[in-house]
Design an enzyme around this catalytic site. Structure first.
Site, PDB file in Angstrom:
ATOM      1  N   ASP A   1      83.209  29.297  44.275  1.00 49.09           N
ATOM      2  CA  ASP A   1      82.723  29.284  42.894  1.00 49.09           C
ATOM      3  C   ASP A   1      81.225  29.004  42.921  1.00 49.09           C
ATOM      4  O   ASP A   1      80.716  28.408  43.877  1.00 49.09           O
ATOM      5  CB  ASP A   1      83.444  28.210  42.071  1.00 49.09           C
ATOM      6  CG  ASP A   1      83.443  28.518  40.571  1.00 49.09           C
ATOM      7  OD1 ASP A   1      84.483  28.970  40.053  1.00 49.09           O
ATOM      8  OD2 ASP A   1      82.399  28.292  39.921  1.00 49.09           O
TER       9      ASP A   1
ATOM     10  N   ASP B   1      89.572  36.137  40.094  1.00 52.18           N
ATOM     11  CA  ASP B   1      89.732  35.732  38.683  1.00 52.18           C
ATOM     12  C   ASP B   1      88.359  35.524  38.042  1.00 52.18           C
ATOM     13  O   ASP B   1      87.991  34.404  37.682  1.00 52.18           O
ATOM     14  CB  ASP B   1      90.574  34.447  38.609  1.00 52.18           C
ATOM     15  CG  ASP B   1      90.845  34.026  37.166  1.00 52.18           C
ATOM     16  OD1 ASP B   1      90.724  34.880  36.265  1.00 52.18           O
ATOM     17  OD2 ASP B   1      91.170  32.843  36.945  1.00 52.18           O
TER      18      ASP B   1
ATOM     19  N   ASN C   1      78.088  32.941  45.258  1.00 52.78           N
ATOM     20  CA  ASN C   1      78.360  34.061  44.364  1.00 52.78           C
ATOM     21  C   ASN C   1      79.408  34.940  45.047  1.00 52.78           C
ATOM     22  O   ASN C   1      79.209  35.386  46.179  1.00 52.78           O
ATOM     23  CB  ASN C   1      77.053  34.821  44.150  1.00 52.78           C
ATOM     24  CG  ASN C   1      77.239  36.012  43.236  1.00 52.78           C
ATOM     25  OD1 ASN C   1      78.240  36.727  43.284  1.00 52.78           O
ATOM     26  ND2 ASN C   1      76.248  36.224  42.389  1.00 52.78           N
TER      27      ASN C   1
ATOM     28  N   CYS D   1      89.903  39.144  32.137  1.00 47.01           N
ATOM     29  CA  CYS D   1      90.171  38.504  30.845  1.00 47.01           C
ATOM     30  C   CYS D   1      89.327  39.133  29.744  1.00 47.01           C
ATOM     31  O   CYS D   1      89.117  38.544  28.694  1.00 47.01           O
ATOM     32  CB  CYS D   1      89.977  36.997  30.923  1.00 47.01           C
ATOM     33  SG  CYS D   1      88.375  36.510  31.526  1.00 47.01           S
TER      34      CYS D   1
END
Ligand code: SAH
Length: 388
Positions: free
Chosen positions: A244, A292, A271, A332
């Site tokens: 992350d 994700d 990254n 998402c």
């Protein structure tokens, strides 16, 4: 019945008839005397009644439908809607201590989010109308659930479209920021005041559990946040690397690892685009990969860049996935449909010279209901793929 009436056009009436809950400003013929955030009566130019809605004086979404009934949308009505949402959660959350209790439009409470984290509730009121109802909502929640604390995480940019300030803090009960909650048999810390969203990504709970079923070997969790997927994968894998860009997220992930006494996890601040590229160049290979990423297309105007982003990520992941390996890949962005995502990945698979099968097509956890006639409520896609 509310005293203030807003007159909508024929197209506005058709929106209502189509089952959508939003009416845009262009479909308001006459706002009358409606105040910012008032509950108003919807009528057409013949004064025929079409429902009751929250009025916004600022947003392009001028009206959010609350009900087609004439019965006043008062405190008792609001409490019933919240109680209905809570009853449904008892059927679908299967002992989870952190879940979405009220999911806006999906629970016919447009622009209201209520998340439960064990003894605490975190709310977001994302329109002028819900903001006006905030005090009543807090009272209803205290009566119905006796929570330890109620917090607001209204520090979100969409509030600006409503002319509302960004704010966060405790609305009732003790000042609490961190809670420890069980999810899928793991103990997890959530930072309610400082974390992303309301503290966590509750919409992925069922997908984290599903991913665990296929996890094996050497695993990579890209866009790991506080290690949600990584900790689940670690139950089955030899080793898991969580990645992350946020150092705060990774420090929570490390604490979650310790809390569960797991020693097969590592974390890296990087990254993911760069990491995946470098991993391929270094001939690193993995058996299980989770992607994700945050929403790449928040607006339609970003769609092209979003397609490129999803394609690149999935291409790079497929290149470093061992034969027989599993890829759990998510989007998402509401604007990217499941069909779009499948097409993007099919293209990525062709470019990577991989043959890919679809093992599961999943969506957001069931405590984030999809309202059939409001496509925006179906935002999360999660595909579990196997590369031959
Ligand atoms: N999988 C997580 C939720 C991920 S949310 C869970 O189940 O809880 C997306 C995460 O991606 C955020 O933590 C954000 O900090 C991180 N992020 C955003 N852009 C990134 C990038 N380019 N590389 C790595 N991480 C990124």
């Amino acid at each position: 019945m509310p005293s203030q009436a807003v007159t909508i056009s024929q197209r506005g009436v058709e929106r209502v008839l189509s089952g959508h809950l939003w009416i845009y400003r262009a479909d308001v013929l006459e706002p009358g005397e409606a105040d910012a955030g008032a509950i108003v009566r919807l009528q057409d130019h013949r004064r025929h009644f079409w429902g009751q809605a929250l009025y916004s004086s600022k947003s392009q979404i001028a009206l959010r439908l609350l009900t087609r009934e004439e019965r006043p949308f008062d405190r008792a009505f609001l409490a019933e809607r919240i109680a209905e949402a809570a009853t449904f959660r008892q059927q679908v959350v299967e002992g989870a201590e952190a879940y979405r209790l009220v999911s806006g439009e999906g629970d016919l409470l447009p622009s209201l989010i209520i998340d439960r984290y064990g003894p605490c509730l975190v709310i977001q009121t994302l329109s002028q109308g819900m903001e006006r109802l905030k005090a009543a909502i807090v009272e209803i929640l205290q009566e119905a659930f006796s929570p330890h604390s109620i917090l607001e995480r209204n520090d979100v940019a969409v509030r600006e479209l409503e002319g509302l300030p960004e704010q966060k803090g405790t609305l009732a009960g003790e000042n609490i920021s961190e809670v420890e909650v069980e999810e899928n048999g793991l103990r997890l810390f959530f930072d309610l005041m400082g974390g992303q969203k309301t503290g966590g990504f509750l919409d992925q709970r069922e997908n984290r559990q599903a991913a665990r079923q296929y996890a094996r070997g050497r695993a990579l969790d890209c866009f790991s946040y506080a290690g949600g997927f990584a900790l689940n994968l670690a139950q089955r894998c030899d080793s898991v690397l969580g990645i992350d860009t946020s150092p705060e997220a990774l420090s929570l992930a490390r604490r979650n690892q310790q809390l569960n006494s797991l020693n097969n996890l590592e974390w890296k601040e990087a990254n993911c685009f760069d990491f995946l590229k470098a991993a391929d160049q270094a001939k690193q290979r993995y058996d299980t990969i989770v992607l994700d990423p945050p929403a790449f297309a928040r607006q339609k105007s970003n769609l092209e860049a979003a397609w490129r982003g999803y394609k690149e990520l999935n291409l790079r992941a497929l290149k470093i996935l061992n034969p027989g390996g599993f890829l759990v890949t998510c989007s998402c962005s509401h604007h990217v449909s499941e069909a779009d995502l499948l097409e993007i990945i099919a293209n990525a698979a062709l470019d990577a010279h991989r043959t890919v099968t679809v093992v599961e097509r999943r969506t957001q956890s069931r405590d984030h209901p999809i309202l059939l006639t409001v496509p925006e409520t179906h935002y999360l896609k999660c595909l579990i793929l196997r590369a031959l």
